[in-house]
Design an enzyme around this catalytic site. Structure first.
Site, PDB file in Angstrom:
ATOM      1  N   THR A 105      -1.782   5.498   2.187  1.00 26.39           N
ATOM      2  CA  THR A 105      -3.007   4.713   2.087  1.00 26.39           C
ATOM      3  C   THR A 105      -3.083   3.804   3.307  1.00 26.39           C
ATOM      4  OG1 THR A 105      -2.961   4.729  -0.339  1.00 26.39           O
ATOM      5  CG2 THR A 105      -4.265   3.001   0.717  1.00 26.39           C
ATOM      6  N   ARG A 162      -5.566   5.846  -7.649  1.00 25.34           N
ATOM      7  CA  ARG A 162      -5.320   7.293  -7.695  1.00 25.34           C
ATOM      8  C   ARG A 162      -5.249   7.786  -9.138  1.00 25.34           C
ATOM      9  NH1 ARG A 162      -0.101   7.720  -4.012  1.00 25.34           N
ATOM     10  NH2 ARG A 162      -0.372   9.968  -4.414  1.00 25.34           N
ATOM     11  N   LEU A 173       0.871  -1.173   0.000  1.00 25.46           N
ATOM     12  CA  LEU A 173       0.000   0.000   0.000  1.00 25.46           C
ATOM     13  C   LEU A 173       0.911   1.228   0.000  1.00 25.46           C
ATOM     14  CD1 LEU A 173      -2.664  -0.921   2.738  1.00 25.46           C
ATOM     15  CD2 LEU A 173      -2.918  -1.073   0.253  1.00 25.46           C
ATOM     16  N   ASP A 174       0.479   2.289  -0.678  1.00 28.44           N
ATOM     17  CA  ASP A 174       1.241   3.536  -0.636  1.00 28.44           C
ATOM     18  C   ASP A 174       1.384   3.991   0.820  1.00 28.44           C
ATOM     19  OD1 ASP A 174       1.282   3.525  -3.391  1.00 28.44           O
ATOM     20  OD2 ASP A 174      -0.453   4.861  -3.574  1.00 28.44           O
ATOM     21  N   LYS A 175       2.423   4.775   1.083  1.00 30.88           N
ATOM     22  CA  LYS A 175       2.685   5.275   2.437  1.00 30.88           C
ATOM     23  C   LYS A 175       1.423   5.866   3.069  1.00 30.88           C
ATOM     24  CE  LYS A 175       5.095   9.031   4.815  1.00 30.88           C
ATOM     25  NZ  LYS A 175       5.914  10.243   4.647  1.00 30.88           N
TER      26      LYS A 175
END
Length: 317
Positions: A141, A237, A137-139
């Site tokens: 998210t 996104r 997961l993105d930082k």
């Protein structure tokens, strides 16, 4: 967890004429092809007690012997941290990642990452590539991630992700009002000019498919539930921005968000100062690598998104 691996397998006659590495991948499916190749080249996986090359043809009837030891896969340091573990057994663990936590060490984040925390929680993770992390997961998210605790589980989960049998559903607050759900089928790749960004590409992109459905609509925003069919970097996104409904708070793809006319000062402040992309991995479902049972987990929406939704609802009345 034992670090020693010992396997003895006879090659069935129907494999006659096939390559050693292909036969090994078929007969020893618990480990990745890359791992098996390394063991063959390192003399850990032998044919009738002798080393062989990956491309050597076998006749059938040979005895494959694997004698290997799991070795640390990186120079990472264990760092104790509070992990919100939703489920754990001998094969995998599922955790609810907070926004702001980087998943994997990189140039800008050498430590203090989820990976460092996993090594402190379960030292055996050091023997598994990327400490068992099979998707990220993105930082900024939040939400659910699955982590493999054995090489067998890792190989199985990676296959499930490739076969798209893992269900990952995300809650997102997007700009603008959507009239209904839909699917974005738009190949993605690295942005041609801005290398930190991903983009929808007319040619040369990898397949990227996101399904979305409307959950709640406000005067100038929409809460949607997104389901990933593929798992490209920044996929939700990029795809939501591509259909002109970027995520609230997205610093890379959000642009300057429009504010609803006559919105309260509290809502304006919340929208302008929302500290991250409003994206939460809410649901995760997969087949358990050991038992074969379907498993499902959900994680409640975090407080920052709940507060923003409360302000959007109040503005709607």
């Amino acid at each position: 967890m034992s670090n020693q691996i010992q396997l003895d397998i006879q090659v069935p006659a129907e494999y006659a004429g096939q390559r050693f590495d292909q036969i090994a991948a078929d007969l020893i499916p618990d480990y990745s092809r890359a791992r098996l190749q390394a063991w063959i080249k390192g003399g850990k996986l032998t044919v009738d007690g002798r080393t062989a090359k990956p491309k050597d043809k076998l006749f059938g009837g040979e005895q494959l012997q694997l004698r290997a030891e799991l070795e640390p896969q990186g120079e990472w340091l264990p760092q104790p941290m509070d992990l919100d573990i939703v489920y754990e057994d001998d094969s995998l663990l599922v955790l609810n990642k907070p926004a702001g936590l980087v998943v994997h060490p990189a140039a800008g984040n050498p430590d203090g990452t989820l990976l460092n925390g996993l090594l402190a929680h379960c030292p055996g993770q050091q023997n598994i590539p990327r400490a068992g992390i099979v998707h990220r997961l993105d930082k900024d998210t939040s939400g659910l991630m699955v982590v493999a605790k054995t090489l067998q589980a890792q190989a199985d989960l990676v296959d499930q992700l490739k076969e798209r049998s893992v269900s990952r559903q995300y809650d997102a607050i997007v700009q603008g009002t959507l009239s209904g759900g839909g699917t974005v089928d738009a190949p993605m790749g690295r942005h041609r000019q801005h290398r930190l960004k991903m983009a929808v590409l007319d040619f040369g992109g990898k397949e990227a498919i996101t399904h979305y459905r409307l959950q709640e609509r406000f005067r100038g925003h929409t809460l949607v539930r997104c389901q990933l069919e593929t798992g490209r970097t920044h996929q939700i996104r990029v795809h939501m921005a591509h259909i002109r409904h970027p995520l609230v708070g997205d610093p890379l793809y959000g642009g300057r968000g429009k504010l609803p006319a006559g919105a309260s000062p509290e809502l304006i402040r919340a929208l302008q100062q929302f500290p991250r992309q409003a994206l939460h991995a809410a649901e995760l479902a997969l087949i358990h690598p050991e038992s074969g049972e379907p498993m499902h987990w959900s994680a409640p929406m975090p407080e920052d998104m709940l507060q923003l939704l409360a302000l959007l609802r109040a503005d709607d009345h």
